[in-house]
Design an enzyme around this catalytic site. Sequence first.
Site, PDB file in Angstrom:
ATOM      1  N   SER A  98       0.839  -1.208   0.000  1.00  0.00           N
ATOM      2  CA  SER A  98       0.000   0.000   0.000  1.00  0.00           C
ATOM      3  C   SER A  98       0.873   1.256   0.000  1.00  0.00           C
ATOM      4  O   SER A  98       2.111   1.165   0.105  1.00  0.00           O
ATOM      5  CB  SER A  98      -0.938   0.029   1.222  1.00  0.00           C
TER       6      SER A  98
ATOM      7  N   ILE B 217       3.149   4.416  -0.111  1.00  0.00           N
ATOM      8  CA  ILE B 217       4.386   4.789  -0.809  1.00  0.00           C
ATOM      9  C   ILE B 217       5.041   3.554  -1.437  1.00  0.00           C
ATOM     10  O   ILE B 217       5.515   3.600  -2.572  1.00  0.00           O
ATOM     11  CB  ILE B 217       5.363   5.481   0.171  1.00  0.00           C
TER      12      ILE B 217
ATOM     13  N   SER C 242      11.359   9.637   8.691  1.00  0.00           N
ATOM     14  CA  SER C 242      10.187  10.513   8.820  1.00  0.00           C
ATOM     15  C   SER C 242      10.665  11.826   9.424  1.00  0.00           C
ATOM     16  O   SER C 242      11.761  11.882  10.006  1.00  0.00           O
ATOM     17  CB  SER C 242       9.185   9.838   9.772  1.00  0.00           C
TER      18      SER C 242
ATOM     19  N   TYR D  92       7.102   5.584  17.802  1.00  0.00           N
ATOM     20  CA  TYR D  92       7.369   5.746  16.361  1.00  0.00           C
ATOM     21  C   TYR D  92       8.563   6.675  16.160  1.00  0.00           C
ATOM     22  O   TYR D  92       9.479   6.365  15.392  1.00  0.00           O
ATOM     23  CB  TYR D  92       6.120   6.316  15.700  1.00  0.00           C
TER      24      TYR D  92
HETATM   25  N1  LIG Z   1       2.604   8.813   4.699  1.00  0.00           N
HETATM   26  C1  LIG Z   1       3.346   9.664   5.380  1.00  0.00           C
HETATM   27  O1  LIG Z   1       2.942  10.841   5.573  1.00  0.00           O
HETATM   28  C2  LIG Z   1       4.704   9.239   5.902  1.00  0.00           C
HETATM   29  C3  LIG Z   1       5.479  10.227   6.542  1.00  0.00           C
HETATM   30  C4  LIG Z   1       6.726   9.870   7.045  1.00  0.00           C
HETATM   31  C5  LIG Z   1       7.188   8.574   6.895  1.00  0.00           C
HETATM   32  N2  LIG Z   1       6.414   7.620   6.292  1.00  0.00           N
HETATM   33  C6  LIG Z   1       6.963   6.258   6.210  1.00  0.00           C
HETATM   34  O2  LIG Z   1       6.749   5.747   4.904  1.00  0.00           O
HETATM   35  C7  LIG Z   1       6.666   4.306   4.979  1.00  0.00           C
HETATM   36  C8  LIG Z   1       5.445   3.852   4.192  1.00  0.00           C
HETATM   37  O3  LIG Z   1       4.280   4.357   4.830  1.00  0.00           O
HETATM   38  P1  LIG Z   1       2.918   4.695   4.051  1.00  0.00           P
HETATM   39  O4  LIG Z   1       2.635   6.131   4.244  1.00  0.00           O
HETATM   40  O5  LIG Z   1       2.975   4.143   2.678  1.00  0.00           O
HETATM   41  O6  LIG Z   1       1.868   3.913   4.971  1.00  0.00           O
HETATM   42  P2  LIG Z   1       0.955   2.619   4.712  1.00  0.00           P
HETATM   43  O7  LIG Z   1       0.101   2.804   3.514  1.00  0.00           O
HETATM   44  O8  LIG Z   1       0.323   2.333   6.019  1.00  0.00           O
HETATM   45  O9  LIG Z   1       2.023   1.485   4.341  1.00  0.00           O
HETATM   46  C9  LIG Z   1       2.738   0.800   5.310  1.00  0.00           C
HETATM   47  C10 LIG Z   1       3.294  -0.471   4.706  1.00  0.00           C
HETATM   48  O10 LIG Z   1       4.036  -1.168   5.719  1.00  0.00           O
HETATM   49  C11 LIG Z   1       3.554  -2.490   5.797  1.00  0.00           C
HETATM   50  N3  LIG Z   1       3.613  -3.003   7.160  1.00  0.00           N
HETATM   51  C12 LIG Z   1       2.996  -2.503   8.260  1.00  0.00           C
HETATM   52  N4  LIG Z   1       3.224  -3.302   9.312  1.00  0.00           N
HETATM   53  C13 LIG Z   1       3.995  -4.326   8.867  1.00  0.00           C
HETATM   54  C14 LIG Z   1       4.539  -5.483   9.468  1.00  0.00           C
HETATM   55  N5  LIG Z   1       4.352  -5.792  10.776  1.00  0.00           N
HETATM   56  N6  LIG Z   1       5.281  -6.337   8.706  1.00  0.00           N
HETATM   57  C15 LIG Z   1       5.482  -6.063   7.400  1.00  0.00           C
HETATM   58  N7  LIG Z   1       4.992  -4.996   6.764  1.00  0.00           N
HETATM   59  C16 LIG Z   1       4.257  -4.141   7.499  1.00  0.00           C
HETATM   60  C17 LIG Z   1       2.113  -2.453   5.318  1.00  0.00           C
HETATM   61  O11 LIG Z   1       1.723  -3.701   4.762  1.00  0.00           O
HETATM   62  P3  LIG Z   1       0.836  -4.837   5.512  1.00  0.00           P
HETATM   63  O12 LIG Z   1      -0.173  -4.144   6.356  1.00  0.00           O
HETATM   64  O13 LIG Z   1       0.266  -5.605   4.330  1.00  0.00           O
HETATM   65  O14 LIG Z   1       1.811  -5.648   6.291  1.00  0.00           O
HETATM   66  C18 LIG Z   1       2.207  -1.422   4.206  1.00  0.00           C
HETATM   67  O15 LIG Z   1       2.597  -2.011   2.992  1.00  0.00           O
HETATM   68  C19 LIG Z   1       6.625   3.952   6.470  1.00  0.00           C
HETATM   69  O16 LIG Z   1       7.900   3.544   6.892  1.00  0.00           O
HETATM   70  C20 LIG Z   1       6.260   5.277   7.138  1.00  0.00           C
HETATM   71  O17 LIG Z   1       6.741   5.350   8.462  1.00  0.00           O
HETATM   72  C21 LIG Z   1       5.184   7.942   5.791  1.00  0.00           C
END
Ligand SMILES: NC(=O)c1ccc[n+]([C@@H]2O[C@H](COP(=O)([O-])OP(=O)(O)OC[C@H]3O[C@@H](n4cnc5c(N)ncnc54)[C@H](OP(=O)(O)O)[C@@H]3O)[C@@H](O)[C@H]2O)c1
Length: 272
Positions: free
Chosen positions: A17, A19, A142, A155
Site C-alpha cells: 500500500s 508509498i 520521517s 514511532y
Molecule cells: N505517509 C506519510 O505521511 C509518511 C510520513 C513519514 C514517513 N512515512 C513512512 O513511509 C513508509 C510507508 O508508509 P505509508 O505512508 O505508505 O503507509 P501505509 O500505507 O500504512 O504502508 C505501510 C506499509 O508497511 C507495511 N507493514 C505494516 N506493518 C507491517 C509489518 N508488521 N510487517 C510487514 N509490513 C508491514 C504495510 O503492509 P501490511 O499491512 O500488508 O503488512 C504497508 O505495505 C513507512 O515507513 C512510514 O513510516 C510515511
Amino acid sequence: MTKALTDQLVWITGGSSGIGEQLAYACSSAGARLVLSARNAAALERVRASCQDPSRVLLIPMDLTSTESIQLAASRVLAEAGPPDVLIHNGGRSQRSRALSSPLALDRELMEVNYFGPVALTKLVVPEMLRNGGGLLVVMSSLAGKWGFYERSAYAAAKHALHGFFETLRLENEDAGLRVSMVTPGFIATDISRHAADATGQPTGEMDANQARGMPPEVCARIILRRALAGDEEFAVGGKELIALWIHRYFPRLFGRLIRRQSPRGRSSVNP
Ligand SMILES: NC(=O)c1ccc[n+]([C@@H]2O[C@H](COP(=O)([O-])OP(=O)(O)OC[C@H]3O[C@@H](n4cnc5c(N)ncnc54)[C@H](OP(=O)(O)O)[C@@H]3O)[C@@H](O)[C@H]2O)c1
C-alpha cells in the site's frame, strides 16, 4: 531513472500500500525486477497485477515484527532471485497514542516493525549484496526521525534509531560498495494514520488532516527514486511542512514555540 533500474532487482518492504505500492509501479515501469513484501498477501497480489510486467514481480509475504518470518523471507529471496541491487526499507507503522497511556508492549511492537525488522533484514541480506559487489539501501525515516512529536513516542524513537544504525552501516561499508539513502517524508497522502496504532495497538481507522492534504504518493515515489539513485545520502520529500527542518536546525527556540502549537492529528504544519 529507467537506465539505472533496467533489469535491476529491487526489493521493497511495505509493498502492499501507500508509498511502497507507488515505488513498485515506478520501479516496474523503469524496467526493474521486483520483490514485494508485506503481511497482506491479497494486497500484494493486487499491486503485482497493476505492475508494468507482473511476470517479473516476486511476492514474498513477511511480517517485520517476526524474526522467523524475516529469516524465511530473506532465504527465499536469496534462493529464488539472488541478492537485490536495491533494498527499500519502506514497511512501517505509525502511532497515535500518548507515551504514558501506551503499554510497553506497544513500544516494543513499534520498535520491531520500524527498527528491529529492517535491521534484522539488513543483517541477512546486505552481506550477500556486498559479496555481489554492493548495492543501494533506501531507508524510510520521517520528520518524526528528526524530532519528537505528540502521540508519536515509540514511532519517533524507532525512526531516530534508524538514522543511528544506517548512517553507521554506510560509513563501515561504503568502501565495499554499499550506498545508503535516508529519506525523511513530510505529509504523504496515504492511509498511514488509519493504519497507525492507538493505545490498544489497534488501527485508528482515522485519516489525519495532514495526510489527507499531503503529497500524492506517486509523486513522492518518483522523487525518492530519482534522488536515491542520484546518490543523495539524506533528503526530505513533501510539501511546505519541510520548512520545519530548517527552523529546527537554525532557529531551535522558534521551533520549540511552533511545535507546541501543533495538534497531534492534523491542522498543523509540522506534524509527521
Ligand atoms: N505517509 C506519510 O505521511 C509518511 C510520513 C513519514 C514517513 N512515512 C513512512 O513511509 C513508509 C510507508 O508508509 P505509508 O505512508 O505508505 O503507509 P501505509 O500505507 O500504512 O504502508 C505501510 C506499509 O508497511 C507495511 N507493514 C505494516 N506493518 C507491517 C509489518 N508488521 N510487517 C510487514 N509490513 C508491514 C504495510 O503492509 P501490511 O499491512 O500488508 O503488512 C504497508 O505495505 C513507512 O515507513 C512510514 O513510516 C510515511
